[in-house]
Design a protein around this motif. Structure first.
Motif, mmCIF file in Angstrom:
data_model
loop_
_atom_site.group_PDB
_atom_site.id
_atom_site.type_symbol
_atom_site.label_atom_id
_atom_site.label_comp_id
_atom_site.label_asym_id
_atom_site.label_seq_id
_atom_site.Cartn_x
_atom_site.Cartn_y
_atom_site.Cartn_z
ATOM 1 N N SER A 163 0.737 -1.101 -0.066
ATOM 2 C CA SER A 163 0.067 -0.009 -0.155
ATOM 3 C C SER A 163 0.949 1.450 0.067
ATOM 4 O O SER A 163 0.631 2.242 -0.803
ATOM 5 C CB SER A 163 -0.994 0.166 1.285
ATOM 6 O OG SER A 163 -1.874 1.123 1.452
ATOM 7 N N ALA A 164 1.999 1.086 0.796
ATOM 8 C CA ALA A 164 2.648 2.345 0.851
ATOM 9 C C ALA A 164 3.459 2.553 -0.589
ATOM 10 O O ALA A 164 3.522 3.736 -0.776
ATOM 11 C CB ALA A 164 3.761 2.278 1.915
ATOM 12 N N LEU A 165 4.043 1.474 -1.172
ATOM 13 C CA LEU A 165 4.690 1.663 -2.478
ATOM 14 C C LEU A 165 3.687 2.125 -3.537
ATOM 15 O O LEU A 165 4.122 2.946 -4.384
ATOM 16 C CB LEU A 165 5.404 0.464 -2.644
ATOM 17 C CG LEU A 165 6.455 0.112 -1.741
ATOM 18 C CD1 LEU A 165 7.078 -1.356 -2.094
ATOM 19 C CD2 LEU A 165 7.731 0.992 -2.063
ATOM 20 N N ALA A 166 2.621 1.544 -3.444
ATOM 21 C CA ALA A 166 1.820 1.813 -4.516
ATOM 22 C C ALA A 166 0.671 2.973 -4.404
ATOM 23 O O ALA A 166 0.255 3.366 -5.535
ATOM 24 C CB ALA A 166 0.663 0.510 -4.729
ATOM 25 N N GLY A 167 0.441 3.277 -3.274
ATOM 26 C CA GLY A 167 -0.316 4.302 -2.933
ATOM 27 C C GLY A 167 -1.872 4.048 -2.969
ATOM 28 O O GLY A 167 -2.849 4.742 -3.327
ATOM 29 N N ASP A 168 -2.233 2.631 -2.901
ATOM 30 C CA ASP A 168 -3.482 2.194 -3.137
ATOM 31 C C ASP A 168 -3.941 1.792 -1.766
ATOM 32 O O ASP A 168 -3.681 0.718 -1.268
ATOM 33 C CB ASP A 168 -3.426 0.967 -4.119
ATOM 34 C CG ASP A 168 -4.774 0.262 -4.214
ATOM 35 O OD1 ASP A 168 -5.690 0.735 -3.843
ATOM 36 O OD2 ASP A 168 -4.943 -0.863 -4.738
ATOM 37 N N ILE A 169 -4.681 2.788 -1.127
ATOM 38 C CA ILE A 169 -4.898 2.592 0.159
ATOM 39 C C ILE A 169 -5.768 1.378 0.496
ATOM 40 O O ILE A 169 -5.693 0.870 1.538
ATOM 41 C CB ILE A 169 -5.403 3.991 0.922
ATOM 42 C CG1 ILE A 169 -4.569 4.876 0.870
ATOM 43 C CG2 ILE A 169 -6.015 3.802 2.285
ATOM 44 C CD1 ILE A 169 -4.913 6.353 1.188
ATOM 45 N N GLU A 170 -6.761 1.177 -0.216
ATOM 46 C CA GLU A 170 -7.775 0.087 -0.193
ATOM 47 C C GLU A 170 -7.329 -1.306 -0.792
ATOM 48 O O GLU A 170 -7.993 -2.297 -0.667
ATOM 49 C CB GLU A 170 -8.899 0.398 -0.889
ATOM 50 C CG GLU A 170 -9.767 1.646 -0.319
ATOM 51 C CD GLU A 170 -10.901 2.042 -0.905
ATOM 52 O OE1 GLU A 170 -11.405 1.080 -1.966
ATOM 53 O OE2 GLU A 170 -11.678 3.077 -0.652
ATOM 54 N N MET A 171 -6.073 -1.237 -1.435
ATOM 55 C CA MET A 171 -5.354 -2.468 -1.902
ATOM 56 C C MET A 171 -6.267 -3.257 -2.811
ATOM 57 O O MET A 171 -6.134 -4.485 -2.866
ATOM 58 C CB MET A 171 -4.904 -3.316 -0.636
ATOM 59 C CG MET A 171 -4.190 -2.638 0.237
ATOM 60 S SD MET A 171 -2.516 -2.544 -0.454
ATOM 61 C CE MET A 171 -1.850 -4.145 -0.863
ATOM 62 N N LYS A 172 -7.179 -2.506 -3.491
ATOM 63 C CA LYS A 172 -7.792 -3.161 -4.387
ATOM 64 C C LYS A 172 -7.199 -4.034 -5.492
ATOM 65 O O LYS A 172 -7.645 -5.284 -5.958
ATOM 66 C CB LYS A 172 -8.996 -2.246 -5.166
ATOM 67 C CG LYS A 172 -9.914 -1.919 -4.095
ATOM 68 C CD LYS A 172 -10.841 -0.715 -5.022
ATOM 69 C CE LYS A 172 -11.674 0.098 -3.972
ATOM 70 N NZ LYS A 172 -12.497 0.946 -4.797
ATOM 71 N N ALA A 173 -6.186 -3.352 -6.073
ATOM 72 C CA ALA A 173 -5.587 -4.157 -6.920
ATOM 73 C C ALA A 173 -4.568 -5.179 -6.552
ATOM 74 O O ALA A 173 -4.584 -6.325 -7.195
ATOM 75 C CB ALA A 173 -4.549 -2.951 -8.010
ATOM 76 N N PHE A 174 -3.984 -4.978 -5.455
ATOM 77 C CA PHE A 174 -3.116 -6.029 -4.903
ATOM 78 C C PHE A 174 -4.014 -7.292 -4.462
ATOM 79 O O PHE A 174 -3.544 -8.435 -4.694
ATOM 80 C CB PHE A 174 -2.391 -5.629 -3.811
ATOM 81 C CG PHE A 174 -1.537 -6.473 -2.876
ATOM 82 C CD1 PHE A 174 -0.536 -7.009 -3.712
ATOM 83 C CD2 PHE A 174 -1.938 -7.204 -1.717
ATOM 84 C CE1 PHE A 174 0.338 -7.937 -3.023
ATOM 85 C CE2 PHE A 174 -1.319 -7.970 -1.184
ATOM 86 C CZ PHE A 174 -0.131 -8.446 -1.590
ATOM 87 N N LEU A 175 -5.153 -7.049 -3.970
ATOM 88 C CA LEU A 175 -6.008 -8.056 -3.539
ATOM 89 C C LEU A 175 -6.499 -8.919 -4.464
ATOM 90 O O LEU A 175 -6.480 -10.168 -4.564
ATOM 91 C CB LEU A 175 -7.098 -7.589 -2.573
ATOM 92 C CG LEU A 175 -6.764 -6.816 -1.194
ATOM 93 C CD1 LEU A 175 -8.030 -6.275 -0.658
ATOM 94 C CD2 LEU A 175 -6.336 -7.963 -0.227
#
Length: 70
Positions: free
Chosen positions: A51-63
């Protein structure tokens, strides 16, 4: 240099990249140009680091990616 958010987006839209990622996640990320820190974060499953590296707080893409490959 590519960034992690772009990589996740590309995985969602590029079937060939996704197949490569499924077979060799680390190799696919290296070939895309991600940094060692980004690769380690994704492979570790450390949601806070990704999240810190991607800036995707909700982590949608990673999940989506991490659940798809399990």
């Amino acid at each position: 240099m590519a960034n992690l958010t772009e990589f996740f987006t590309e995985l969602n839209t590029d079937a060939k990249l996704l197949e490569t990622y499924k077979k060799d996640p680390e190799g696919a990320m290296k070939n895309y140009g991600l940094s060692e820190n980004e690769i380690k974060a994704v492979l570790s499953g450390d949601a806070k680091a990704v999240s810190a590296l991607a800036g995707d707080i909700e982590m949608k893409a990673f999940l989506l990616i991490s659940n798809h490959t399990k």
